[in-house]
Write an enzyme that holds these catalytic residues in place. Structure first.
Site, PDB file in Angstrom:
ATOM      1  N   GLU A   1      -3.742   3.210   4.661  1.00 25.11           N
ATOM      2  CA  GLU A   1      -3.894   4.651   4.844  1.00 25.11           C
ATOM      3  C   GLU A   1      -5.361   5.060   4.736  1.00 25.11           C
ATOM      4  OE1 GLU A   1      -0.647   4.738   1.780  1.00 25.11           O
ATOM      5  OE2 GLU A   1      -0.478   6.789   2.529  1.00 25.11           O
TER       6      GLU A   1
ATOM      7  N   GLU B   1      -0.657  -1.927  -2.637  1.00 27.64           N
ATOM      8  CA  GLU B   1       0.134  -0.709  -2.708  1.00 27.64           C
ATOM      9  C   GLU B   1       0.158  -0.255  -4.155  1.00 27.64           C
ATOM     10  OE1 GLU B   1       3.897  -1.371  -0.697  1.00 27.64           O
ATOM     11  OE2 GLU B   1       2.968  -0.812   1.214  1.00 27.64           O
TER      12      GLU B   1
ATOM     13  N   ASP C   1      11.909  -3.280  -4.204  1.00 26.26           N
ATOM     14  CA  ASP C   1      10.805  -2.378  -3.918  1.00 26.26           C
ATOM     15  C   ASP C   1      11.303  -1.228  -3.045  1.00 26.26           C
ATOM     16  OD1 ASP C   1       8.171  -1.523  -4.048  1.00 26.26           O
ATOM     17  OD2 ASP C   1       7.645  -2.525  -2.176  1.00 26.26           O
TER      18      ASP C   1
ATOM     19  N   GLU D   1       1.701   1.406  -7.061  1.00 30.44           N
ATOM     20  CA  GLU D   1       3.070   1.764  -7.410  1.00 30.44           C
ATOM     21  C   GLU D   1       3.245   1.766  -8.925  1.00 30.44           C
ATOM     22  OE1 GLU D   1       6.243  -0.137  -5.285  1.00 30.44           O
ATOM     23  OE2 GLU D   1       4.969  -0.706  -3.585  1.00 30.44           O
TER      24      GLU D   1
ATOM     25  N   ASP E   1       1.913  -3.907  -5.206  1.00 35.17           N
ATOM     26  CA  ASP E   1       2.716  -4.649  -4.237  1.00 35.17           C
ATOM     27  C   ASP E   1       1.774  -5.111  -3.118  1.00 35.17           C
ATOM     28  OD1 ASP E   1       4.781  -5.598  -2.639  1.00 35.17           O
ATOM     29  OD2 ASP E   1       5.148  -3.628  -1.757  1.00 35.17           O
TER      30      ASP E   1
ATOM     31  N   LYS F   1       5.337  -9.428   2.111  1.00 33.19           N
ATOM     32  CA  LYS F   1       5.426  -8.800   0.792  1.00 33.19           C
ATOM     33  C   LYS F   1       5.727  -9.814  -0.303  1.00 33.19           C
ATOM     34  CE  LYS F   1       5.406  -4.354   1.953  1.00 33.19           C
ATOM     35  NZ  LYS F   1       4.533  -3.365   1.296  1.00 33.19           N
TER      36      LYS F   1
ATOM     37  N   ARG G   1      -0.431  -6.725   6.073  1.00 26.80           N
ATOM     38  CA  ARG G   1       0.057  -5.775   7.082  1.00 26.80           C
ATOM     39  C   ARG G   1       0.304  -6.408   8.436  1.00 26.80           C
ATOM     40  NH1 ARG G   1       1.927  -2.070   3.772  1.00 26.80           N
ATOM     41  NH2 ARG G   1       0.334  -1.164   2.447  1.00 26.80           N
TER      42      ARG G   1
ATOM     43  N   THR H   1       3.115  -9.948  -6.389  1.00 29.35           N
ATOM     44  CA  THR H   1       3.240  -8.585  -6.903  1.00 29.35           C
ATOM     45  C   THR H   1       2.689  -8.620  -8.318  1.00 29.35           C
ATOM     46  OG1 THR H   1       5.259  -8.258  -5.611  1.00 29.35           O
ATOM     47  CG2 THR H   1       4.867  -6.722  -7.425  1.00 29.35           C
TER      48      THR H   1
ATOM     49  N   HIS I   1       3.062   8.794   1.856  1.00 32.61           N
ATOM     50  CA  HIS I   1       2.862   7.421   2.322  1.00 32.61           C
ATOM     51  C   HIS I   1       3.745   7.133   3.547  1.00 32.61           C
ATOM     52  CE1 HIS I   1       2.293   3.088   2.296  1.00 32.61           C
ATOM     53  NE2 HIS I   1       3.591   2.917   2.229  1.00 32.61           N
TER      54      HIS I   1
ATOM     55  N   GLN J   1       3.554  -8.390   8.088  1.00 30.31           N
ATOM     56  CA  GLN J   1       4.619  -7.384   7.942  1.00 30.31           C
ATOM     57  C   GLN J   1       4.940  -6.705   9.272  1.00 30.31           C
ATOM     58  OE1 GLN J   1       3.479  -4.301   5.201  1.00 30.31           O
ATOM     59  NE2 GLN J   1       5.386  -3.169   5.385  1.00 30.31           N
TER      60      GLN J   1
HETATM   61 CA    CA Z   1       5.780  -1.434  -1.678  1.00 29.57          CA
END
Ligand code: CA
Length: 416
Positions: free
Chosen positions: A360, A195, A123, A197, A229, A249, A233, A253, A130, A236
């Site tokens: 975000e 996320e 990843d 992606e 993904d 993470k 948080r 996925t 971002h 992480q």
């Molecule tokens: Ca990611």
């Protein structure tokens, strides 16, 4: 390019995600039958395994397994030959229509499965907006890390937890520490996120110790999927220094069910943005490496009858292309495999309605947002369903990916 017409009439409209121009590859089953390779055309799936066995495709016996890796390993010339043959079979006026028609299955009757065996998963972190947002949220400054404008930053993820769209995702337990807490704690993540992606699928690999150029990397990419993904948080935030993401993470996925080939996306190539710092020469390529693909994030709470659109952005917002990422990945000696999956990194545009993560969108939960149901969210709650959508829009036709969706289940009680 304009809409290519098929004798499968549902494929012949401007907004259908699976016209003859697309022909994405998936794996499907009907009832209790074993999963098998198929290609989407309009509302139908051509059963590639059965059509090959019946001698209609005439390509070679590589479709007796429920994944597309064997075709991927054959390389770009074979990819083009196979796709051209499918186009010929399914085109309006094809002499193969009568022979192929018995091998069509309605998508409505089919269950979709993982379209490839994912050999490895990496990843990246290649969206400048971002990265700036995360810097502002986490470190109080939107300045990019010193390496960011020179290196496609990435980490080695887990192939074992890459799942097909529609798979429920269990809220992870993990270790975390709130900024004002004295000691860490263990329990369900309270800051569960997505996320947005794109996933690039490596078709042909390269040997360990064998560097590749950006142009070679571009030719190694078989196709693309939407990729979520999922990210915890709080887990992480506690674990990531100094070696990067780990448990936050690794619990899931999700990818969309159809591999959209690089060939289908060729008319939609888009340049990477102007470089803020000149890249080192090994990261130079001759082709536009991004694609003009519209993307959307939707959230549907349990019990709601429709989802709320949270963000709309475009894959062309990224700073680094998948080919640049693949080149950088391999250039130091890392062998790459057929079936390698490369996450682009979160795709966010310049304004909040283009932010590709809830971190975000809610600014780390400090600014909750409201759904169409009237409920508010900072992060994901149990029972919420998150969906990613993508489409490239041509002259009178659309290249769709199929939804990438997942519903969050409550954490398991642990220790029991
Ligand atoms: Ca990611």
């Amino acid at each position: 390019m304009t809409l290519l017409k098929s004798w499968v009439s549902s494929a012949n409209t401007a907004n259908h995600p699976f016209p003859l121009n697309n022909l994405p590859y998936g794996v499907f089953s009907v009832g209790d039958d074993d999963p098998r390779c198929g290609v989407a055309i309009g509302d139908m799936i051509l059963d590639v395994q059965a059509a090959q066995e019946a001698g209609i495709i005439g390509f070679g016996d590589i479709f007796d397994v429920p994944y597309w890796n064997d075709l991927m390993e054959m390389g770009p010339t074979a990819w083009t030959t196979f796709r051209a043959r499918l186009t010929e079979i399914l085109a309006e006026g094809s002499k193969d229509q009568a022979d192929a028609e018995p091998f069509l299955v309605a998508q409505a009757d089919a269950t979709l499965h993982m379209p490839l065996a994912v050999s490895e998963y990496t990843d990246f972190y290649a969206g400048a907006q971002h990265a700036r947002n995360m810097g502002a949220i986490l470190r109080g400054s939107p300045d990019l890390p010193a390496n960011w404008l020179h290196i496609p930053v990435g980490y080695n993820g887990r192939a074992s937890s890459v799942v097909i769209s529609g798979t429920d995702i269990r809220r992870p337990n993990g270790q975390m520490k709130a900024p004002d807490a004295e000691v860490p704690s263990f329990g369900p993540s309270k800051r569960l996120d997505i996320e947005l992606e794109m996933g690039a699928i490596v078709g042909t690999g390269c040997d360990m110790g064998q560097p590749i150029t950006v142009d070679q990397a571009d030719e190694m990419i078989f196709g693309y999927v939407l990729l979520n993904d999922w990210s915890a948080r709080d887990i992480q935030g506690w674990e990531y220094q100094p070696l990067g993401p780990f448990q936050g993470k690794a619990f899931g996925t999700s990818i969309s069910p159809w591999i959209v080939t690089a060939e289908a996306l060729e008319p939609f190539r888009a340049p990477t943005p102007e470089r803020e710092k000149e890249l080192l020469p090994y990261l130079d390529g001759t082709k536009d490496g991004l694609y003009d693909i519209e993307l959307e994030v939707l959230m549907q709470p349990e019990g709601a009858d429709k989802p709320t659109s949270l963000a709309k952005t475009n894959y062309s917002r990224m700073y680094y292309s998948a080919a640049e990422q693949l080149c950088h990945h391999a250039v130091g000696g890392c062998g790459m495999s057929s079936g390698d999956l490369l996450g682009s990194g979160t795709i966010s545009g310049p304004t909040p309605d283009e932010y590709g993560s809830l971190m975000e969108k809610s600014w780390a939960g400090r600014e909750p947002f409201t759904l169409d149901t009237g409920e508010t969210r900072g992060f994901i709650e149990d029972g919420d369903t998150l969906t990613l959508r993508g489409a490239a829009r041509g002259d009178g036709y659309t290249i769709g990916f199929g939804d990438c969706t997942g519903t969050i289940l409550p954490a398991l009680k642990f220790p029991v």
